[in-house]
Design a protein around this motif. Structure first.
Motif, PDB file in Angstrom:
ATOM      1  N   UNK B  84       0.848  -1.193   0.000  1.00  0.00           N
ATOM      2  CA  UNK B  84       0.000   0.000   0.000  1.00  0.00           C
ATOM      3  C   UNK B  84       0.886   1.246   0.000  1.00  0.00           C
ATOM      4  N   UNK B  86       0.542   3.946   1.567  1.00  0.00           N
ATOM      5  CA  UNK B  86       0.758   4.611   2.862  1.00  0.00           C
ATOM      6  C   UNK B  86       1.650   3.794   3.798  1.00  0.00           C
ATOM      7  N   UNK B  87       2.224   2.701   3.276  1.00  0.00           N
ATOM      8  CA  UNK B  87       3.110   1.902   4.124  1.00  0.00           C
ATOM      9  C   UNK B  87       4.453   2.612   4.253  1.00  0.00           C
ATOM     10  N   UNK B  88       4.763   2.984   5.495  1.00  0.00           N
ATOM     11  CA  UNK B  88       6.037   3.668   5.737  1.00  0.00           C
ATOM     12  C   UNK B  88       6.860   2.790   6.655  1.00  0.00           C
ATOM     13  N   UNK B  91      11.636   2.095  12.064  1.00  0.00           N
ATOM     14  CA  UNK B  91      12.144   1.250  13.135  1.00  0.00           C
ATOM     15  C   UNK B  91      13.602   0.910  12.962  1.00  0.00           C
ATOM     16  N   UNK B  92      14.071   0.055  13.856  1.00  0.00           N
ATOM     17  CA  UNK B  92      15.512  -0.196  13.938  1.00  0.00           C
ATOM     18  C   UNK B  92      15.947  -1.479  13.244  1.00  0.00           C
ATOM     19  N   UNK B  93      14.968  -2.229  12.713  1.00  0.00           N
ATOM     20  CA  UNK B  93      15.345  -3.467  12.030  1.00  0.00           C
ATOM     21  C   UNK B  93      15.987  -3.132  10.686  1.00  0.00           C
ATOM     22  N   UNK B  94      16.781  -4.054  10.198  1.00  0.00           N
ATOM     23  CA  UNK B  94      17.382  -3.880   8.873  1.00  0.00           C
ATOM     24  C   UNK B  94      16.437  -4.490   7.844  1.00  0.00           C
ATOM     25  N   UNK B  97      16.293  -8.188   8.271  1.00  0.00           N
ATOM     26  CA  UNK B  97      15.468  -8.655   9.402  1.00  0.00           C
ATOM     27  C   UNK B  97      13.980  -8.513   9.090  1.00  0.00           C
ATOM     28  N   UNK B  98      13.639  -7.423   8.406  1.00  0.00           N
ATOM     29  CA  UNK B  98      12.238  -7.203   8.045  1.00  0.00           C
ATOM     30  C   UNK B  98      11.770  -8.283   7.066  1.00  0.00           C
ATOM     31  N   UNK B 101      11.246 -11.472   8.869  1.00  0.00           N
ATOM     32  CA  UNK B 101       9.979 -11.430   9.619  1.00  0.00           C
ATOM     33  C   UNK B 101       8.804 -11.784   8.708  1.00  0.00           C
ATOM     34  N   UNK B 102       8.758 -11.161   7.537  1.00  0.00           N
ATOM     35  CA  UNK B 102       7.641 -11.429   6.627  1.00  0.00           C
ATOM     36  C   UNK B 102       7.729 -12.842   6.040  1.00  0.00           C
TER      37      UNK B 102
END
Lengths: 382, 247
Positions: B84, B86-88, B91-94, B97-98, B101-102
């Motif tokens: 989307x 509006x997804x911004x 945070x501190x993850x790289x 890492x993100x 997570x997904x």
């Protein structure tokens, strides 16, 4: 479900562990705040006392020049005699024509707005009591009577409270109250960020389109807020213990905190976990209903205030007459923590707390899960 | 492939029920970039959310790669990648890492997710900043990370809702290049936008949606021929005028 919830928890914790400022606010501040405040208060108190003790006070004594009184007073206060009254002069006024041994009323003139003047007045008062006893003793001596023999009853108070509870009144009042505040404060920032904050960043919709159930996402967020709430409140508790240890006699010489029993610590930990879970569940539910972090704060703050007021109201309440009070969430936290500090809590009280808190947590988790599984969670996206 | 047949959707509002989608029907084939055009509040996002299984249609049918939305939602989520506008990311993850997570959220096995992250990093040219904190990335880098996040599970259907809104020119190019490439790779791309020039350049098929109704659906040439016009913008304004949305 829990495995999936742990994915959310792990990610959020990883994020917070990399954020030095949040870590300081969550761990260090709750731990150091009370020791710093207590040490500061203790330091100021000691400084004021030693300054008051070291000061040389100008004292004017009217209508009594008996050296015995001056001897007694000099043992209690550093002073110089003066003949002229003034703003900083303490006046001890005996009645005109006073002869030692007469029945008389001595008036101490002091300035109650000055800490030093008040200290000197209390010392003079103490010296006058001692001088009065000296005069009475001399008078009775003429009749061959000893003053001590007139007092037929001497009073001694024996405290029957458990040793660890003696002198812990301050702790009993303050610790549960402060912990209740920190349970909420600790979980609030992260809870709002994980819910309404996620909506503001526009990432919630993306997180919802994957293989993890929405209930797991809701539980993961609650677990995250619970973890931070528990850690924050535990740090507050440890900070309190450290504060009492380092500031010692400030809150009573007899405060005995040489150690809590394993049972008491377990009760404290269970209570903190249960209370943090309720607080986190409320925050996550309300945060998920809000469109923005600001709106979430508006929803949560009234609950926060209610909890603070509950804490204040229960400061001096004794639940022993009505055990059913242990069924009321947050109220039971205060009573349980008080009981654990003085090793006075019972298994029945703990069971009542666990049961009632679990019912409320189940309701809140169910409501949050319903919200995440409904379209409302998206309709609220700004 | 994505197919919508007579899809209707209403929302409860304070003033009563609001009918936001009215008998929407269209098909987007693999290799196509289907653009949903319309002003704010026309129903573009609602349509895309129904396809992504975030919302359920009140009536009608939605088929995503042969799967029935509303019945096989979890399987559909495996096939759909959503991004989307509006997804911004913050945070501190790289980015690594993100992405991990997904990948975990999509139940991708550890080894496979590692491989996929390397692939995406190579494909989107993210190697340079893969282990840097997201908070310190430029807008373009963040956009690449957002795209990578939405396709970490290698979906067949790519849904981008206003992906270029609030992006600078360089970041827009990242999105445009990716969408072109995705369609070349045979992915079905669905895109919503209110930037007509962008849709004209990018989309192979276009649906114009006004007040919840899909009033035009076809290839760019078909639409231009029907309205005897040389630009999509002229067609759009003519349609909006017909409906009394502009004077």
């Amino acid at each position: 479900m829990i495995k999936d919830a742990l994915i959310i928890l792990r990610k959020e914790l990883k994020n917070i562990l990399k954020d030095r400022r949040t870590l300081i606010a969550t761990l260090l501040v709750p731990f150091l705040l009370m020791p710093i405040i207590f040490t500061g208060m203790s330091f100021v108190e000691r400084k004021q006392r030693s300054s008051a003790e070291d000061t040389i006070y100008p004292v004017m004594i009217m209508h009594n020049e008996a050296p015995e009184f001056l001897d007694i007073l000099s043992g209690k206060l550093n002073f110089t005699l003066t003949k002229e009254p003034g703003d900083d002069v303490l006046v001890v006024e005996f009645p005109e024509g006073y002869i030692p041994g007469d029945t008389a009323k001595a008036i101490i003139h002091f300035n109650s707005t000055s800490k030093k003047s008040s200290f000197a007045a209390s010392m003079i008062s103490s010296a006058l009591v001692e001088y009065s006893a000296y005069l009475a003793d001399s008078y009775l001596d003429d009749y061959g009577i000893d003053l001590q023999s007139i007092y037929t009853i001497s009073v001694f108070k024996l405290d029957t409270a458990p040793e660890e509870a003696q002198g812990a009144e301050f702790l009993l009042v303050m610790v549960p109250y402060m912990i209740l505040i920190y349970v909420f404060a600790g979980a609030m920032a992260v809870g709002i960020d994980a819910t309404a904050g996620e909506k503001e960043r526009g990432s919630l919709a993306v997180i919802l389109v994957n293989q993890v159930s929405r209930t797991s996402i809701a539980i993961g967020k609650i677990l995250y807020a619970v973890t931070v709430g528990v850690v924050s409140s535990c740090m507050t508790f440890c900070g309190f213990i450290l504060a009492i240890k380092i500031s010692g006699g400030m809150f009573g010489e007899s405060v005995n905190l040489s150690g809590f029993s394993f049972g008491s610590l377990l009760v404290i930990l269970i209570t903190l976990v249960m209370t943090s879970t309720i607080a986190a569940s409320i925050i996550i539910l309300l945060g998920s209903l809000a469109k923005t972090a600001k709106e979430a704060s508006t929803y949560i703050l009234p609950i926060y205030f209610i909890v603070i007021i509950l804490g204040v109201l229960t400061m001096n309440m004794d639940p022993s007459s009505n055990q059913l009070l242990f069924l009321i969430p947050f109220l039971n936290t205060v009573f349980m923590l008080k009981g654990a500090i003085i090793s006075n809590s019972t298994m029945l009280q703990l069971v009542m707390l666990i049961v009632s808190d679990t019912v409320l947590i189940a309701l809140l988790v169910y409501s949050t899960s319903r919200l995440y599984n409904s379209e409302k969670i998206l309709n609220t996206i700004s | 492939m994505v197919e919508l047949i007579n899809v209707n959707k209403s929302f409860k509002t304070r003033k009563g029920m609001k009918h936001v989608l009215k008998d929407i029907s269209f098909t987007a084939e693999p290799g196509e970039i289907y653009g949903l055009l319309g002003p704010n509040g026309a129903g573009k996002t609602t349509t895309l959310r129904i396809i992504a299984t975030l919302l359920k249609a009140d009536s009608g049918e939605v088929w995503v790669d042969g799967l029935n939305a509303g019945v096989e939602d979890r399987k559909i989520r495996d096939k759909v990648g959503l991004l989307t506008g509006d997804m911004k990311l913050s945070g501190n993850l790289s980015p690594r890492e993100m992405l991990k997570f997904f990948a975990d959220l999509n139940h991708i096995p550890k080894e496979m997710s590692k491989r996929r992250i390397e692939e995406l990093s190579e494909y989107l040219d993210m190697n340079e900043f893969l282990d840097r904190s997201i908070a310190k990335l430029s807008a373009g880098m963040k956009q690449k990370t957002s795209i990578a996040v939405s396709i970490v599970h290698d979906p067949e259907i790519i849904i981008f809702d206003e992906p270029t809104s609030s992006l600078d020119v360089l970041a827009v190019k990242v999105v445009v290049d990716f969408l072109h490439d995705a369609s070349k790779r045979g992915k079905t791309v669905l895109l919503s936008t209110h930037v007509l020039s962008e849709a004209e350049k990018l989309c192979t098929k276009i649906g114009i949606i006004l007040e919840g109704e899909l009033i035009m659906n076809g290839t760019k040439d078909e639409i231009l021929t029907t309205y005897e016009s040389s630009s999509l913008e002229d067609v759009f304004f003519a349609l909006a005028k017909e409906r009394g949305l502009i004077i």
